[in-house]
Design a protein around this motif. Structure first.
Motif, PDB file in Angstrom:
ATOM      1  N   THR A  18       0.931  -1.128   0.200  1.00 25.19           N
ATOM      2  CA  THR A  18       0.014   0.117   0.093  1.00 25.19           C
ATOM      3  C   THR A  18       0.905   1.022   0.073  1.00 25.19           C
ATOM      4  O   THR A  18       0.556   2.312  -0.815  1.00 25.19           O
ATOM      5  CB  THR A  18      -0.879  -0.059   1.264  1.00 25.19           C
ATOM      6  OG1 THR A  18      -1.693  -1.182   1.354  1.00 25.19           O
ATOM      7  CG2 THR A  18      -1.682   1.252   1.335  1.00 25.19           C
ATOM      8  N   SER A  22       0.867   3.898  -3.027  1.00 25.12           N
ATOM      9  CA  SER A  22       0.222   5.235  -2.933  1.00 25.12           C
ATOM     10  C   SER A  22       1.498   6.480  -3.208  1.00 25.12           C
ATOM     11  O   SER A  22       2.249   6.628  -2.439  1.00 25.12           O
ATOM     12  CB  SER A  22      -0.318   5.517  -1.661  1.00 25.12           C
ATOM     13  OG  SER A  22       0.546   5.390  -0.650  1.00 25.12           O
ATOM     14  N   GLU A  23       1.253   7.341  -4.303  1.00 28.83           N
ATOM     15  CA  GLU A  23       1.892   8.269  -4.238  1.00 28.83           C
ATOM     16  C   GLU A  23       1.370   9.672  -4.407  1.00 28.83           C
ATOM     17  O   GLU A  23       0.316   9.652  -4.260  1.00 28.83           O
ATOM     18  CB  GLU A  23       2.360   8.338  -5.816  1.00 28.83           C
ATOM     19  CG  GLU A  23       3.546   7.472  -6.679  1.00 28.83           C
ATOM     20  CD  GLU A  23       4.155   7.572  -7.691  1.00 28.83           C
ATOM     21  OE1 GLU A  23       5.003   8.539  -7.847  1.00 28.83           O
ATOM     22  OE2 GLU A  23       3.679   6.821  -8.544  1.00 28.83           O
ATOM     23  N   THR A  25      -0.308  13.055  -4.935  1.00 29.48           N
ATOM     24  CA  THR A  25      -0.808  13.585  -6.247  1.00 29.48           C
ATOM     25  C   THR A  25      -0.365  15.257  -6.458  1.00 29.48           C
ATOM     26  O   THR A  25      -0.137  15.530  -5.395  1.00 29.48           O
ATOM     27  CB  THR A  25      -2.237  13.493  -6.629  1.00 29.48           C
ATOM     28  OG1 THR A  25      -2.996  14.040  -5.368  1.00 29.48           O
ATOM     29  CG2 THR A  25      -2.739  12.083  -6.311  1.00 29.48           C
TER      30      THR A  25
END
Length: 125
Positions: A18, A22-23, A25
């Motif tokens: 996870t 998840s980068e 934005t």
């Protein structure tokens, strides 16, 4: 006991996957910048600002490594920053570019937006 160990391994794996997936934005980055502005001098101590800095540093290191890898491979380059220096960008330059993006583009990963900016700033001739 064995089930407990398996459950722990699965939980750790889920957290790792996870976290990697998840980068931040562009919109999240801009929101963090906006929040930092409201803090004034206290922003320097903010965990939000540290997160923005860490994300910026991470993306910069990825970009530099990608460019070095492309040069070594001798193929097509993404962008062509100055050879003698690491690519530089001011915070205002970054902010101007990010805020100029339409709302749909602000949903993209911050990394992709930075790469696009570098391509625009340092085109290959």
């Amino acid at each position: 006991m064995k089930r407990g160990v398996q459950a722990a391994i699965l939980a750790v794996t889920a957290v790792i996957l996870t976290g990697a997936a998840s980068e931040m934005t562009v919109a999240e980055f801009l929101a963090g910048m906006k929040k930092a502005e409201t803090l004034g001098p206290a922003a320097l101590l903010s965990s939000d600002v540290r997160a923005l800095r860490a994300e910026s540093d991470r993306v910069r290191e990825m970009y530099v490594a990608d460019i070095a890898r492309q040069k070594k491979a001798g193929g097509k380059m993404h962008s062509c920053p100055p050879v003698s220096d690491r690519p530089k960008m001011t915070g205002e330059e970054l902010r101007t570019y990010l805020t100029s993006l339409p709302p749909a583009a602000q949903k993209q990963p911050f990394r992709l937006a930075v790469y696009n900016l570098m391509k625009k700033k340092f085109p290959c001739k």
